[in-house]
Design a protein around this motif. Structure first.
Motif, PDB file in Angstrom:
ATOM      1  N   GLY A 101      37.113  29.846  30.236  1.00 48.94           N
ATOM      2  CA  GLY A 101      38.055  29.309  29.742  1.00 48.94           C
ATOM      3  C   GLY A 101      38.717  28.060  30.205  1.00 48.94           C
ATOM      4  O   GLY A 101      38.615  27.076  29.610  1.00 48.94           O
ATOM      5  N   VAL A 102      38.709  28.001  31.624  1.00 49.73           N
ATOM      6  CA  VAL A 102      39.256  26.806  32.384  1.00 49.73           C
ATOM      7  C   VAL A 102      38.253  25.810  32.237  1.00 49.73           C
ATOM      8  O   VAL A 102      38.386  24.570  32.411  1.00 49.73           O
ATOM      9  CB  VAL A 102      39.889  26.966  33.809  1.00 49.73           C
ATOM     10  CG1 VAL A 102      41.094  27.861  33.692  1.00 49.73           C
ATOM     11  CG2 VAL A 102      38.868  27.494  34.782  1.00 49.73           C
ATOM     12  N   ALA A 103      36.905  26.046  32.285  1.00 49.35           N
ATOM     13  CA  ALA A 103      35.664  25.020  32.196  1.00 49.35           C
ATOM     14  C   ALA A 103      35.974  24.188  31.128  1.00 49.35           C
ATOM     15  O   ALA A 103      35.504  23.005  31.336  1.00 49.35           O
ATOM     16  CB  ALA A 103      34.507  25.759  32.179  1.00 49.35           C
ATOM     17  N   ILE A 140      47.448  21.874  37.810  1.00 51.09           N
ATOM     18  CA  ILE A 140      48.893  21.678  37.476  1.00 51.09           C
ATOM     19  C   ILE A 140      49.761  22.316  38.729  1.00 51.09           C
ATOM     20  O   ILE A 140      50.692  21.372  38.967  1.00 51.09           O
ATOM     21  CB  ILE A 140      49.081  22.420  36.064  1.00 51.09           C
ATOM     22  CG1 ILE A 140      50.659  22.253  35.785  1.00 51.09           C
ATOM     23  CG2 ILE A 140      49.005  23.943  36.087  1.00 51.09           C
ATOM     24  CD1 ILE A 140      51.115  22.286  34.284  1.00 51.09           C
ATOM     25  N   THR A 141      49.341  23.216  39.202  1.00 51.42           N
ATOM     26  CA  THR A 141      50.426  23.665  40.252  1.00 51.42           C
ATOM     27  C   THR A 141      49.937  22.913  41.570  1.00 51.42           C
ATOM     28  O   THR A 141      48.912  22.668  41.720  1.00 51.42           O
ATOM     29  CB  THR A 141      50.252  25.325  40.518  1.00 51.42           C
ATOM     30  OG1 THR A 141      49.014  25.626  40.654  1.00 51.42           O
ATOM     31  CG2 THR A 141      50.535  26.011  39.194  1.00 51.42           C
ATOM     32  N   GLU A 142      50.880  22.883  42.549  1.00 50.67           N
ATOM     33  CA  GLU A 142      50.885  22.207  43.744  1.00 50.67           C
ATOM     34  C   GLU A 142      51.213  23.042  44.752  1.00 50.67           C
ATOM     35  O   GLU A 142      51.835  24.276  44.453  1.00 50.67           O
ATOM     36  CB  GLU A 142      51.732  20.872  43.550  1.00 50.67           C
ATOM     37  CG  GLU A 142      51.129  20.130  42.553  1.00 50.67           C
ATOM     38  CD  GLU A 142      52.070  18.697  42.340  1.00 50.67           C
ATOM     39  OE1 GLU A 142      53.181  18.720  42.819  1.00 50.67           O
ATOM     40  OE2 GLU A 142      51.672  17.929  41.529  1.00 50.67           O
ATOM     41  N   ALA A 183      45.778  25.526  45.997  1.00 46.22           N
ATOM     42  CA  ALA A 183      44.613  26.347  46.202  1.00 46.22           C
ATOM     43  C   ALA A 183      44.353  27.398  45.174  1.00 46.22           C
ATOM     44  O   ALA A 183      43.154  27.933  45.053  1.00 46.22           O
ATOM     45  CB  ALA A 183      44.719  27.007  47.633  1.00 46.22           C
ATOM     46  N   TRP A 184      45.331  27.140  44.174  1.00 52.51           N
ATOM     47  CA  TRP A 184      45.088  28.100  42.995  1.00 52.51           C
ATOM     48  C   TRP A 184      44.311  27.622  41.746  1.00 52.51           C
ATOM     49  O   TRP A 184      44.011  28.262  40.812  1.00 52.51           O
ATOM     50  CB  TRP A 184      46.581  28.697  42.384  1.00 52.51           C
ATOM     51  CG  TRP A 184      47.129  29.673  43.356  1.00 52.51           C
ATOM     52  CD1 TRP A 184      48.004  29.365  44.478  1.00 52.51           C
ATOM     53  CD2 TRP A 184      46.508  30.995  43.947  1.00 52.51           C
ATOM     54  NE1 TRP A 184      48.069  30.203  45.350  1.00 52.51           N
ATOM     55  CE2 TRP A 184      47.284  31.129  45.123  1.00 52.51           C
ATOM     56  CE3 TRP A 184      45.533  31.824  43.536  1.00 52.51           C
ATOM     57  CZ2 TRP A 184      47.265  32.581  45.626  1.00 52.51           C
ATOM     58  CZ3 TRP A 184      45.728  32.931  44.066  1.00 52.51           C
ATOM     59  CH2 TRP A 184      46.339  33.336  45.096  1.00 52.51           C
ATOM     60  N   VAL A 185      43.864  26.433  41.893  1.00 58.16           N
ATOM     61  CA  VAL A 185      43.243  25.729  40.708  1.00 58.16           C
ATOM     62  C   VAL A 185      41.821  26.411  40.386  1.00 58.16           C
ATOM     63  O   VAL A 185      40.969  26.517  41.493  1.00 58.16           O
ATOM     64  CB  VAL A 185      42.707  24.247  40.994  1.00 58.16           C
ATOM     65  CG1 VAL A 185      41.973  23.783  40.139  1.00 58.16           C
ATOM     66  CG2 VAL A 185      44.044  23.660  41.134  1.00 58.16           C
ATOM     67  N   SER A 186      41.848  27.229  39.408  1.00 53.97           N
ATOM     68  CA  SER A 186      40.576  28.044  38.881  1.00 53.97           C
ATOM     69  C   SER A 186      39.412  27.259  38.918  1.00 53.97           C
ATOM     70  O   SER A 186      39.549  26.075  38.169  1.00 53.97           O
ATOM     71  CB  SER A 186      40.980  28.851  37.809  1.00 53.97           C
ATOM     72  OG  SER A 186      41.979  29.747  37.948  1.00 53.97           O
ATOM     73  N   LEU A 187      38.184  27.740  39.353  1.00 51.35           N
ATOM     74  CA  LEU A 187      36.967  26.671  39.513  1.00 51.35           C
ATOM     75  C   LEU A 187      37.262  25.408  40.357  1.00 51.35           C
ATOM     76  O   LEU A 187      36.353  24.645  40.266  1.00 51.35           O
ATOM     77  CB  LEU A 187      36.491  26.483  38.157  1.00 51.35           C
ATOM     78  CG  LEU A 187      36.071  27.561  37.295  1.00 51.35           C
ATOM     79  CD1 LEU A 187      35.124  27.384  36.082  1.00 51.35           C
ATOM     80  CD2 LEU A 187      35.371  28.843  38.209  1.00 51.35           C
ATOM     81  N   ASN A 236      36.410  31.755  41.172  1.00 50.99           N
ATOM     82  CA  ASN A 236      36.431  30.694  42.370  1.00 50.99           C
ATOM     83  C   ASN A 236      37.836  29.863  42.223  1.00 50.99           C
ATOM     84  O   ASN A 236      38.312  29.492  40.997  1.00 50.99           O
ATOM     85  CB  ASN A 236      35.431  29.751  42.265  1.00 50.99           C
ATOM     86  CG  ASN A 236      35.753  28.397  43.066  1.00 50.99           C
ATOM     87  OD1 ASN A 236      36.121  27.456  42.444  1.00 50.99           O
ATOM     88  ND2 ASN A 236      35.344  28.268  44.333  1.00 50.99           N
ATOM     89  N   GLN A 237      38.607  29.645  43.399  1.00 50.82           N
ATOM     90  CA  GLN A 237      39.686  28.759  43.623  1.00 50.82           C
ATOM     91  C   GLN A 237      39.817  28.079  44.583  1.00 50.82           C
ATOM     92  O   GLN A 237      39.475  28.329  45.615  1.00 50.82           O
ATOM     93  CB  GLN A 237      40.884  29.618  43.267  1.00 50.82           C
ATOM     94  CG  GLN A 237      41.039  30.629  41.854  1.00 50.82           C
ATOM     95  CD  GLN A 237      42.284  31.538  41.698  1.00 50.82           C
ATOM     96  OE1 GLN A 237      42.372  32.297  42.737  1.00 50.82           O
ATOM     97  NE2 GLN A 237      43.033  31.091  40.770  1.00 50.82           N
ATOM     98  N   GLY A 238      40.507  26.577  44.481  1.00 53.92           N
ATOM     99  CA  GLY A 238      40.586  26.086  45.506  1.00 53.92           C
ATOM    100  C   GLY A 238      41.242  24.891  45.220  1.00 53.92           C
ATOM    101  O   GLY A 238      41.326  24.090  44.012  1.00 53.92           O
ATOM    102  N   GLU A 391      49.254  34.917  37.603  1.00 54.05           N
ATOM    103  CA  GLU A 391      48.587  33.911  37.140  1.00 54.05           C
ATOM    104  C   GLU A 391      49.020  33.186  35.909  1.00 54.05           C
ATOM    105  O   GLU A 391      49.616  33.939  35.118  1.00 54.05           O
ATOM    106  CB  GLU A 391      47.132  34.928  36.630  1.00 54.05           C
ATOM    107  CG  GLU A 391      46.002  33.799  36.309  1.00 54.05           C
ATOM    108  CD  GLU A 391      44.808  34.717  36.245  1.00 54.05           C
ATOM    109  OE1 GLU A 391      44.962  36.108  36.218  1.00 54.05           O
ATOM    110  OE2 GLU A 391      43.656  34.366  36.046  1.00 54.05           O
ATOM    111  N   ASP A 392      48.644  31.780  35.998  1.00 52.25           N
ATOM    112  CA  ASP A 392      49.517  31.295  34.657  1.00 52.25           C
ATOM    113  C   ASP A 392      51.019  31.299  34.607  1.00 52.25           C
ATOM    114  O   ASP A 392      51.521  31.323  33.450  1.00 52.25           O
ATOM    115  CB  ASP A 392      48.878  31.534  33.468  1.00 52.25           C
ATOM    116  CG  ASP A 392      47.511  30.656  33.139  1.00 52.25           C
ATOM    117  OD1 ASP A 392      46.955  29.985  34.261  1.00 52.25           O
ATOM    118  OD2 ASP A 392      47.113  30.740  32.163  1.00 52.25           O
ATOM    119  N   GLY A 393      51.617  31.453  35.696  1.00 47.46           N
ATOM    120  CA  GLY A 393      53.070  31.549  35.621  1.00 47.46           C
ATOM    121  C   GLY A 393      53.528  33.092  35.883  1.00 47.46           C
ATOM    122  O   GLY A 393      52.984  33.786  35.090  1.00 47.46           O
TER     123      GLY A 393
END
Ligand SMILES: Cc1cc2nc3c(=O)[nH]c(=O)nc-3n(C[C@H](O)[C@H](O)[C@H](O)COP(=O)(O)OP(=O)(O)OC[C@H]3O[C@@H](n4cnc5c(N)ncnc54)[C@H](O)[C@@H]3O)c2cc1C
Length: 415
Positions: A101-103, A140-142, A183-187, A236-238, A391-393
């Motif tokens: 999905g995030v791809a 989006i998140t930091e 660090a939570w950015v998916s992929l 994967n997240q980072g 996840e996602d809020g």
């Protein structure tokens, strides 16, 4: 397991798409997800990892373009078909489904404005890609901004005291990017492109944001280490870091004037989809428990013969059904309008993810001691479901923001 879908309006095409997605989820996603779950975060993304087998097979089937409109090369699906396919994929693995999905996120975001340069440079190459060599993510998140980035129109969203950790400054026909995403950015560590949500006008707080669809091979961009976590280990997240990165303005999807509205449209889709995914996961957990209860003989009887087990399974089944109905309806409704009713998507996510967690939790109870062992799939589903509550809020803050939206727009008579 054949599963009755009580939507009487399903077409033959809907059912075919559903069955094909279920086959893919069962034959490809499940086995790969179970292998990845046992690996280290570094092994998950290694070149020879089964993760890439999944990605390539998903791309070959076009599942990376589920969210992209047909004129740009997407799968040409109705909103209902998108929800149906995503539910089946999430039955196979919610982590891998979030990944595929995030791809699409940079292309999905770009498709909302459909500027010529974005179509040519971002959307079309992504849709044509069949070998997973173009992979998007959503930043989006930091580190210091999680929940507060996901609540457009909430009073604190426009607080000028909020200084984002990722900023873009206009510089002629470019923007200069500095800062980082969480660090939570998916992929995050494997993506080639990013839908980057960052601050352009700090005087407007988060509302002064901008959205870019940008390639991640620009000078000054670096990635963090892959994150290790308890659930959705197949995802994967980072972090992504930006050090004086010069981004051509043509990669800008929206600036501060449209940021809050576009974020709301985006979240109305993604939040409802989290509900859809959770219906898939809840169903997987329910089916595991049902199968186990039929086969496990304890005290001279199969577990399924005990009335309390039957009642437990009934309540689990109720949660699966209500979760699907709500999330599918919220997603379809909000995809059909340019003024989304985001509170309904929040209901879908908050209810659905809690339902998935509850169902997985009850399923483990039915498994007894076996449910705690690595031998059975249910313990993975439980850990994956736990991640969905954040996840996602996080569900807590989404409920506050959803409540705020609901109170200010209820009753909606503008239809
Ligand atoms: C599996 C997974 C995938 C993710 N994918 C992505 C991704 O692709 N891209 C991306 O950018 N991010 C992603 N995230 C990040 C995710 O959006 C955040 O984790 C989430 O928004 C919560 O933010 P946080 O973790 O910083 O928690 P915080 O915001 O620090 O919240 C911690 C706790 O405090 C509570 N809290 C916070 N603020 C308030 C308040 N004002 N009032 C009351 N309580 C409050 C929250 O409810 C929560 O319980 C992902 C996260 C997970 C777990």
């Amino acid at each position: 397991m054949n599963y009755l879908d009580i939507d009487l309006d399903l077409t033959e095409e809907d059912i075919e798409l559903k069955m094909a997605a279920h086959r893919f989820a069962r034959e490809v996603m499940r086995p790969i997800a179970r292998k990845l779950d046992e690996m280290t975060p570094e092994q998950v993304i290694a070149k020879d990892s089964p993760f890439w087998d999944f990605m390539r097979k998903a791309y070959e089937l076009g599942y990376h373009t589920i969210l992209i409109p047909e004129p740009y090369g997407g799968m040409d699906l109705t909103s209902k078909q998108q929800a149906i396919i995503y539910e089946e994929l999430a039955w196979g693995s919610v982590g891998l489904t979030v990944g595929i999905g995030v791809a699409a996120f940079p292309s999905f975001g770009a498709s909302l404005v459909a500027e010529e340069a974005l179509i040519e440079k971002i959307i079309e190459p992504f849709c044509r890609c069949r070998d997973a060599s173009i992979v998007g993510c959503w930043g989006i998140t930091e580190p210091d901004h999680g929940s507060d980035t996901l609540v457009p129109h909430y009073p604190s969203f426009s607080d000028p005291a909020i200084k984002s950790q990722c900023r873009a400054k206009p510089d002629g026909d470019h923007y200069i990017l500095n800062g980082q995403k969480s660090a939570w950015v998916s992929l995050g560590t494997v993506s080639t492109h990013c839908a980057l949500f960052c601050q352009i006008d700090p005087s407007m707080g988060h509302a002064g944001g901008g959205i870019f669809a940008l390639p991640l091979d620009l000078p000054g961009i670096s990635k963090g280490a892959p994150l290790n976590k308890i659930g959705q280990r197949d995802l994967n997240q980072g972090e992504i870091f930006f050090d004086n990165v010069r981004v051509p303005a043509e990669y800008l999807i929206a600036g501060p004037e449209a940021y809050e509205a576009l974020l709301e449209i985006t979240l109305s889709a993604t939040t409802a989809l989290m509900g859809v995914f959770s219906a898939g996961l809840a169903r997987a957990a329910f089916e595991e428990a049902l199968e186990y209860a039929k086969n496990r003989v304890q005290g001279g009887k199969a577990l399924i013969e005990y009335p309390n087990i039957q009642a437990k399974l009934f309540h689990m089944f109720s949660k699966v059904e209500t979760s699907r109905l709500m999330s599918r309806a919220a997603y379809i409704f909000n995809q059909s309008t340019s003024t989304p009713a985001e509170e309904y998507s929040v209901v879908a996510k908050v209810y659905g993810t809690q339902a998935a967690f509850d169902v997985a939790h009850e399923a483990i109870q039915i498994f007894g001691g076996n449910g705690l062992t690595k031998e059975y799939h249910i313990e993975k589903l439980f850990r994956d479901a736990r991640a969905m509550l954040i996840e996602d809020g996080s569900n807590d803050t989404l409920a506050i923001a959803g409540g705020h939206k609901m109170i200010h727009s209820y009753p909606r008579l503008d239809m």
